[in-house]
Design a protein around this motif. Structure first.
Motif, PDB file in Angstrom:
ATOM      1  N   PHE A 372       0.822  -1.207   0.000  1.00 51.31           N
ATOM      2  CA  PHE A 372       0.000   0.000   0.000  1.00 51.31           C
ATOM      3  C   PHE A 372       0.857   1.259   0.000  1.00 51.31           C
ATOM      4  O   PHE A 372       0.476   2.277  -0.582  1.00 51.31           O
ATOM      5  CB  PHE A 372      -0.949  -0.003   1.195  1.00 51.31           C
ATOM      6  N   GLY A 373       2.026   1.193   0.647  1.00 54.12           N
ATOM      7  CA  GLY A 373       2.917   2.349   0.616  1.00 54.12           C
ATOM      8  C   GLY A 373       3.373   2.670  -0.790  1.00 54.12           C
ATOM      9  O   GLY A 373       3.357   3.831  -1.216  1.00 54.12           O
ATOM     10  N   ALA A 374       3.788   1.646  -1.526  1.00 51.29           N
ATOM     11  CA  ALA A 374       4.256   1.864  -2.899  1.00 51.29           C
ATOM     12  C   ALA A 374       3.139   2.402  -3.784  1.00 51.29           C
ATOM     13  O   ALA A 374       3.356   3.318  -4.596  1.00 51.29           O
ATOM     14  CB  ALA A 374       4.806   0.552  -3.469  1.00 51.29           C
ATOM     15  N   VAL A 375       1.938   1.858  -3.637  1.00 52.00           N
ATOM     16  CA  VAL A 375       0.820   2.294  -4.479  1.00 52.00           C
ATOM     17  C   VAL A 375       0.499   3.762  -4.243  1.00 52.00           C
ATOM     18  O   VAL A 375       0.326   4.548  -5.190  1.00 52.00           O
ATOM     19  CB  VAL A 375      -0.422   1.418  -4.225  1.00 52.00           C
ATOM     20  N   TYR A 376       0.429   4.171  -2.987  1.00 52.44           N
ATOM     21  CA  TYR A 376       0.057   5.558  -2.721  1.00 52.44           C
ATOM     22  C   TYR A 376       1.184   6.531  -3.058  1.00 52.44           C
ATOM     23  O   TYR A 376       0.927   7.681  -3.419  1.00 52.44           O
ATOM     24  CB  TYR A 376      -0.386   5.720  -1.268  1.00 52.44           C
ATOM     25  N   ILE A 377       2.417   6.089  -2.963  1.00 51.17           N
ATOM     26  CA  ILE A 377       3.518   6.942  -3.419  1.00 51.17           C
ATOM     27  C   ILE A 377       3.381   7.208  -4.910  1.00 51.17           C
ATOM     28  O   ILE A 377       3.532   8.345  -5.381  1.00 51.17           O
ATOM     29  CB  ILE A 377       4.871   6.275  -3.106  1.00 51.17           C
ATOM     30  N   ILE A 378       3.039   6.161  -5.662  1.00 46.44           N
ATOM     31  CA  ILE A 378       2.864   6.312  -7.109  1.00 46.44           C
ATOM     32  C   ILE A 378       1.646   7.185  -7.419  1.00 46.44           C
ATOM     33  O   ILE A 378       1.711   8.112  -8.241  1.00 46.44           O
ATOM     34  CB  ILE A 378       2.722   4.933  -7.779  1.00 46.44           C
ATOM     35  N   LEU A 379       0.517   6.905  -6.760  1.00 46.96           N
ATOM     36  CA  LEU A 379      -0.719   7.637  -7.065  1.00 46.96           C
ATOM     37  C   LEU A 379      -0.625   9.125  -6.717  1.00 46.96           C
ATOM     38  O   LEU A 379      -1.204   9.967  -7.406  1.00 46.96           O
ATOM     39  CB  LEU A 379      -1.893   7.008  -6.313  1.00 46.96           C
ATOM     40  N   LEU A 380       0.105   9.445  -5.659  1.00 46.31           N
ATOM     41  CA  LEU A 380       0.151  10.831  -5.201  1.00 46.31           C
ATOM     42  C   LEU A 380       1.245  11.654  -5.873  1.00 46.31           C
ATOM     43  O   LEU A 380       1.102  12.873  -6.016  1.00 46.31           O
ATOM     44  CB  LEU A 380       0.356  10.874  -3.681  1.00 46.31           C
ATOM     45  N   THR A 381       2.325  11.022  -6.275  1.00 44.70           N
ATOM     46  CA  THR A 381       3.465  11.788  -6.794  1.00 44.70           C
ATOM     47  C   THR A 381       3.649  11.691  -8.297  1.00 44.70           C
ATOM     48  O   THR A 381       4.081  12.662  -8.931  1.00 44.70           O
ATOM     49  CB  THR A 381       4.771  11.337  -6.121  1.00 44.70           C
ATOM     50  N   MET A 382       3.331  10.541  -8.882  1.00 40.13           N
ATOM     51  CA  MET A 382       3.651  10.365 -10.295  1.00 40.13           C
ATOM     52  C   MET A 382       2.878  11.282 -11.237  1.00 40.13           C
ATOM     53  O   MET A 382       3.440  11.752 -12.231  1.00 40.13           O
ATOM     54  CB  MET A 382       3.451   8.903 -10.694  1.00 40.13           C
ATOM     55  N   PRO A 383       1.592  11.575 -11.014  1.00 40.69           N
ATOM     56  CA  PRO A 383       0.927  12.527 -11.910  1.00 40.69           C
ATOM     57  C   PRO A 383       1.623  13.883 -11.950  1.00 40.69           C
ATOM     58  O   PRO A 383       1.716  14.511 -13.015  1.00 40.69           O
ATOM     59  CB  PRO A 383      -0.482  12.641 -11.311  1.00 40.69           C
ATOM     60  N   VAL A 384       2.129  14.332 -10.803  1.00 37.27           N
ATOM     61  CA  VAL A 384       2.826  15.618 -10.759  1.00 37.27           C
ATOM     62  C   VAL A 384       4.152  15.525 -11.501  1.00 37.27           C
ATOM     63  O   VAL A 384       4.508  16.398 -12.303  1.00 37.27           O
ATOM     64  CB  VAL A 384       3.061  16.043  -9.289  1.00 37.27           C
ATOM     65  N   ILE A 385       4.896  14.446 -11.247  1.00 38.94           N
ATOM     66  CA  ILE A 385       6.206  14.295 -11.888  1.00 38.94           C
ATOM     67  C   ILE A 385       6.056  14.128 -13.394  1.00 38.94           C
ATOM     68  O   ILE A 385       6.789  14.737 -14.183  1.00 38.94           O
ATOM     69  CB  ILE A 385       6.946  13.088 -11.279  1.00 38.94           C
ATOM     70  N   SER A 403       9.615   6.924 -17.761  1.00 33.57           N
ATOM     71  CA  SER A 403       8.556   6.903 -16.741  1.00 33.57           C
ATOM     72  C   SER A 403       8.781   5.780 -15.742  1.00 33.57           C
ATOM     73  O   SER A 403       8.580   5.956 -14.534  1.00 33.57           O
ATOM     74  CB  SER A 403       7.186   6.747 -17.409  1.00 33.57           C
ATOM     75  N   ILE A 404       9.183   4.612 -16.237  1.00 35.19           N
ATOM     76  CA  ILE A 404       9.443   3.476 -15.342  1.00 35.19           C
ATOM     77  C   ILE A 404      10.596   3.788 -14.405  1.00 35.19           C
ATOM     78  O   ILE A 404      10.562   3.469 -13.210  1.00 35.19           O
ATOM     79  CB  ILE A 404       9.730   2.200 -16.162  1.00 35.19           C
ATOM     80  N   ILE A 405      11.653   4.424 -14.938  1.00 30.30           N
ATOM     81  CA  ILE A 405      12.787   4.799 -14.096  1.00 30.30           C
ATOM     82  C   ILE A 405      12.342   5.763 -12.999  1.00 30.30           C
ATOM     83  O   ILE A 405      12.712   5.625 -11.829  1.00 30.30           O
ATOM     84  CB  ILE A 405      13.904   5.428 -14.950  1.00 30.30           C
ATOM     85  N   LEU A 406      11.521   6.736 -13.370  1.00 30.57           N
ATOM     86  CA  LEU A 406      11.036   7.712 -12.388  1.00 30.57           C
ATOM     87  C   LEU A 406      10.150   7.055 -11.339  1.00 30.57           C
ATOM     88  O   LEU A 406      10.246   7.354 -10.147  1.00 30.57           O
ATOM     89  CB  LEU A 406      10.280   8.833 -13.099  1.00 30.57           C
ATOM     90  N   VAL A 407       9.251   6.145 -11.787  1.00 28.80           N
ATOM     91  CA  VAL A 407       8.384   5.437 -10.842  1.00 28.80           C
ATOM     92  C   VAL A 407       9.230   4.652  -9.845  1.00 28.80           C
ATOM     93  O   VAL A 407       9.009   4.707  -8.627  1.00 28.80           O
ATOM     94  CB  VAL A 407       7.423   4.494 -11.594  1.00 28.80           C
ATOM     95  N   SER A 408      10.206   3.903 -10.347  1.00 23.79           N
ATOM     96  CA  SER A 408      11.054   3.102  -9.465  1.00 23.79           C
ATOM     97  C   SER A 408      11.839   3.983  -8.508  1.00 23.79           C
ATOM     98  O   SER A 408      11.976   3.667  -7.316  1.00 23.79           O
ATOM     99  CB  SER A 408      12.005   2.252 -10.307  1.00 23.79           C
ATOM    100  N   LEU A 409      12.353   5.112  -9.024  1.00 21.88           N
ATOM    101  CA  LEU A 409      13.135   6.016  -8.172  1.00 21.88           C
ATOM    102  C   LEU A 409      12.272   6.605  -7.059  1.00 21.88           C
ATOM    103  O   LEU A 409      12.670   6.623  -5.891  1.00 21.88           O
ATOM    104  CB  LEU A 409      13.736   7.133  -9.025  1.00 21.88           C
ATOM    105  N   VAL A 410      11.077   7.064  -7.427  1.00 22.37           N
ATOM    106  CA  VAL A 410      10.179   7.669  -6.435  1.00 22.37           C
ATOM    107  C   VAL A 410       9.769   6.635  -5.387  1.00 22.37           C
ATOM    108  O   VAL A 410       9.737   6.936  -4.186  1.00 22.37           O
ATOM    109  CB  VAL A 410       8.942   8.269  -7.136  1.00 22.37           C
ATOM    110  N   VAL A 411       9.448   5.419  -5.823  1.00 17.12           N
ATOM    111  CA  VAL A 411       9.043   4.377  -4.886  1.00 17.12           C
ATOM    112  C   VAL A 411      10.194   4.012  -3.961  1.00 17.12           C
ATOM    113  O   VAL A 411      10.010   3.846  -2.744  1.00 17.12           O
ATOM    114  CB  VAL A 411       8.530   3.139  -5.643  1.00 17.12           C
ATOM    115  N   GLN A 412      11.409   3.862  -4.519  1.00 18.27           N
ATOM    116  CA  GLN A 412      12.565   3.519  -3.694  1.00 18.27           C
ATOM    117  C   GLN A 412      12.829   4.585  -2.636  1.00 18.27           C
ATOM    118  O   GLN A 412      13.083   4.272  -1.473  1.00 18.27           O
ATOM    119  CB  GLN A 412      13.798   3.348  -4.583  1.00 18.27           C
ATOM    120  N   VAL A 413      12.738   5.846  -3.035  1.00 21.45           N
ATOM    121  CA  VAL A 413      12.972   6.933  -2.078  1.00 21.45           C
ATOM    122  C   VAL A 413      11.847   6.983  -1.041  1.00 21.45           C
ATOM    123  O   VAL A 413      12.089   7.143   0.163  1.00 21.45           O
ATOM    124  CB  VAL A 413      13.083   8.282  -2.814  1.00 21.45           C
ATOM    125  N   GLY A 414      10.604   6.816  -1.499  1.00 25.43           N
ATOM    126  CA  GLY A 414       9.476   6.868  -0.580  1.00 25.43           C
ATOM    127  C   GLY A 414       9.454   5.730   0.426  1.00 25.43           C
ATOM    128  O   GLY A 414       9.057   5.909   1.578  1.00 25.43           O
TER     129      GLY A 414
END
Length: 456
Positions: A372-385, A403-414
């Protein structure tokens, strides 16, 4: 002078998000206070009665203070219900059958069905069994069913070659104590087992009988059948990796391979999650339009999709990540087919609420938290990025890999706090590696799973 704008999360737009956060607050409240269920029940009923009373007099007065009291009592009632529900669930779990503490360090015989096999980094096997009979003093049989974690050291006790999921085992073992953590930073193994409904820890001395069962109504047996199909279609070197990728069965992977995947940031592809559920569902969406010409085509398509999701969740063990993804995709599919309002943030929260109503202790499961943490990190941040990406990147062939690189980076940091806490490591190469590995898996995984029944 320019106005000072501050961001507020629109909770009114996402009622399920608000509910699940309040429900989680109640679970945490009971976890750290530990009151009896009757105390939480009395508090909940009192606040609920106050809510009903304030609501009845508000329509006549339309007083702002009363309205605020209604809102406050409603929010507090949800929190107290979460605490009450968690307390009741724990009380029921504590009253379930288990070996009395007076038999700790005693050796006795056990009989039960094998539900799960795990192998630790040290090489020991951890078996989860559903024990149905326990023999005390070699003569007294105790016929009560309970779950137990059985540890088997390969240096002293070998794992029978014929053993598989669903096997009925007879073995002799010693009951170990389940002690709590001795300092604030130590892993609480007893609490971890309790979240899975396990309150008995056994060290196996010898396994003297293994009887294979063939019950198609049993999820454990069905999962073993799928594992057997994978072994038939892959060679010895790749079968263990295929089992991990297709249904999340990682027990046959070597510690070195697990460590390599973890350091590369690819452990998530072996933990069956929403990524795998998406792989399964994507081809099915191509078939749904063919049902629209039928009178009940949409209903039939939705029913078939739900059956597919339920079956896949069953053979993967109904993990929190798969349950979350299956429930969310089921709601999204319903909304799309029947033109209902569908929002991923709200429906994901609804999935979390359903899972926690079934078992509140799933909140403390690492799979639940990471999923659930990964999903909400993606849902809340990826549209903006994504919206900030230049157009010349978004619509080029390399837009998807970026886009995949950015998703993975954001999830890893989050997820850095959770990954550091549970695993003590963080992969800097994960974003690039995921961009190279995930796209091919979108083709390989559904294709391999679709061919398994044909090859039977």
């Amino acid at each position: 002078m320019e106005p000072n704008y501050s961001y507020r999360f629109p909770f009114a737009k996402y009622p399920a998000v608000r509910l699940v956060l309040l429900f989680i607050a109640g679970i945490l409240l009971n976890r750290y206070l530990g009151y009896d269920p009757w105390i939480w029940t009395a508090a909940f009923l009192g606040v609920a009665a106050c809510y009903r009373y304030l609501e009845s007099i508000y329509s006549a007065s339309l007083n702002t203070g009363i309205y605020r009291g209604i809102i406050s009592s409603y929010l507090l009632a949800v929190v107290l219900f979460g605490a009450c529900w968690h307390s009741i669930h724990n009380r029921q779990a504590q009253s379930s059958p288990r070996i009395p503490s007076s038999f700790v360090w005693e050796s006795m015989d056990f009989h039960g069905e094998l539900k799960q096999i795990n192998r630790s980094r040290s090489g020991t096997y951890q078996l989860t069994l559903r024990i149905d009979s326990t023999i005390f003093f070699d003569t007294l049989t105790w016929r009560h069913t309970y779950k137990a974690r059985v540890v088997l050291d390969p240096e002293s006790t070998s794992l029978p070659e014929a053993i598989e999921l669903g096997s009925y085992l007879s073995f002799r073992g010693t009951v170990y104590p389940l002690e709590g953590k001795r300092n604030p930073h130590e892993f609480d193994y007893g609490q971890y087992l309790a979240t899975q409904g396990i309150y008995t820890h056994i060290g196996a001395d010898s396994i003297y009988s293994v009887r294979l069962q063939n019950d198609w109504r049993n999820w454990t047996t069905l999962r073993q059948d799928v594992l057997n199909l994978i072994e038939q279609n892959f060679d010895e070197e790749t079968a263990s990796l295929a089992k991990a990728l297709l249904i999340g069965y990682k027990n046959e992977l070597s510690p070195e391979m697990k460590r390599a995947f973890s350091r590369a940031g690819l452990s998530h592809i072996m933990a069956v999650s929403g990524l795998h559920v998406g792989f399964i569902v994507a081809p099915f969406w191509l078939l749904i339009p063919f049902f629209w010409t039928l009178r009940r085509g949409k209903q039939i398509g939705l029913a078939l999709l739900l059956l597919l999701l339920f079956f896949y969740a069953g053979i993967t063990g109904f993990t929190a990540s798969v349950s979350r993804a299956s429930i969310t995709i089921g709601f999204l599919t319903y909304g799309r087919l029947f033109h209902k309002v569908r929002d991923s943030k709200n429906l994901t929260a609804l999935a979390a609420l359903i899972i926690l109503l079934i078992n509140p202790n799933d909140l403390f499961d690492i799979g639940f938290q990471l999923s659930f943490g990964a999903v909400y990190i993606i849902l809340l941040t990826m549209p903006v990025i994504t919206s900030r990406l230049p157009v010349w990147i978004q619509y080029r062939w390399y837009g998807q890999p970026v886009s995949i690189i950015l998703v993975s980076l954001v999830v890893q940091v989050g997820l850095f706090p959770l990954l550091s806490y549970y695993f003590g490591e963080f992969s800097l190469a994960a974003p690039l590696v995921n961009a190279l590995v995930v796209p091919p898996l979108m083709i390989v995984v559904p294709f391999a799973i679709a061919l398994l029944p044909v090859s039977a």
